[in-house]
Design a protein around this motif. Structure first.
Motif: not given
Length: 255
Positions: A11-16, A22-23, A109-113
């Motif tokens: 999830e961290i790799e996807a958010l980056q 912004d991350f 995984a919910m952070v992006y949501t």
């Protein structure tokens, strides 16, 4: 058995990859969270489209999260900070909203949501107010613009206006004239000179000029061509006499 660590790393790799600049990862002491695990900060603002990047950002929010040991079967640790223009009450309301959504999305995984939900909330809460302010400023600028009215002046329009003006002026002058002058028969109306002389006599007490006497005076003065011929003969005789006298004096001196 679920591999929580692997899911969290993915999830961290996807958010980056999605959020890019912004991350970022921050120190746990800066997060405001009661944890020693890795902490991350995501910067959010109402403007998301490329067309809005050049405009001034009215508000900006920092969404801070940290994974728990059993995330995503447990909600992440969350914290919100105002980077620009957001009141504490708004932060508290948004945090309650995100915690509610996190509890509804357990098991994935919910952070992006949560990021998407927070950004929508910012746009609804502050983006609309900014648009209203901009529209009010535009309306004010439109009110300040003076639009000229009327048609442009040309030779034709000027001549038409002058004709109307002269007609109105003649009408006003007619209103100022006495009714006796307007209703009198044509043969009894005074001429311009008679009108002037009668007015002057009324004001200054002067005697009106008798036009007939002027004509008689002019008739008494008569010039005849014979008068001019007699004057010429007299001048010639006078010249010859002077010439003869001068010749006589010269001959006497010679003798």
């Amino acid at each position: 058995m679920t591999d929580y660590v692997q899911e969290q790393e993915m999830e961290i790799e996807a958010l980056q990859a999605i959020l890019m600049d912004d991350f970022k990862e921050i120190d746990p002491s800066e997060s405001g969270l009661n944890t020693s695990n890795r902490c991350f900060q995501i910067t959010l603002s109402p403007q998301e489209d490329e067309a809005d990047e050049a405009t001034t950002i009215p508000v900006q929010l920092a969404l801070i999260f940290s994974h728990t040991e059993k995330y995503p079967d447990e909600p992440p640790h969350l914290n919100l900070k105002s980077l620009r223009g957001i009141q504490y009450e708004d932060l508290r309301n948004l945090k309650e909203k995100l915690e509610q959504e996190a509890s509804e999305n357990l098991g994935m995984a919910m952070v992006y949501t949560l990021v998407t939900s927070a950004q929508e909330w910012l746009s609804e809460r502050f983006g609309q107010d900014a648009n209203v302010e901009n529209s009010e400023e535009e309306e004010t600028e439109k009110d300040d613009i003076i639009v000229p009215h009327g048609e442009p002046v040309t030779v034709e329009t000027f001549l038409a206006w002058r004709e109307r003006f002269e007609a109105e002026l003649a009408l006003e002058r007619a209103k100022l004239m006495p009714e006796s002058a307007l209703t009198a028969p044509k043969e009894k109306k005074l001429s311009g000179r008679q009108w002037f002389e009668s007015g002057r006599a009324a004001v200054k007490g002067a005697v009106p000029v008798n036009e007939e006497s002027d004509e008689e005076d002019d008739a008494d003065i008569d010039f005849d061509d014979d008068d001019f011929e007699d004057d010429e003969d007299d001048m010639l005789e006078h010249y010859l006499a002077e010439k003869s006298d001068s010749s006589t004096h010269s001959s006497r001196r010679a003798n």
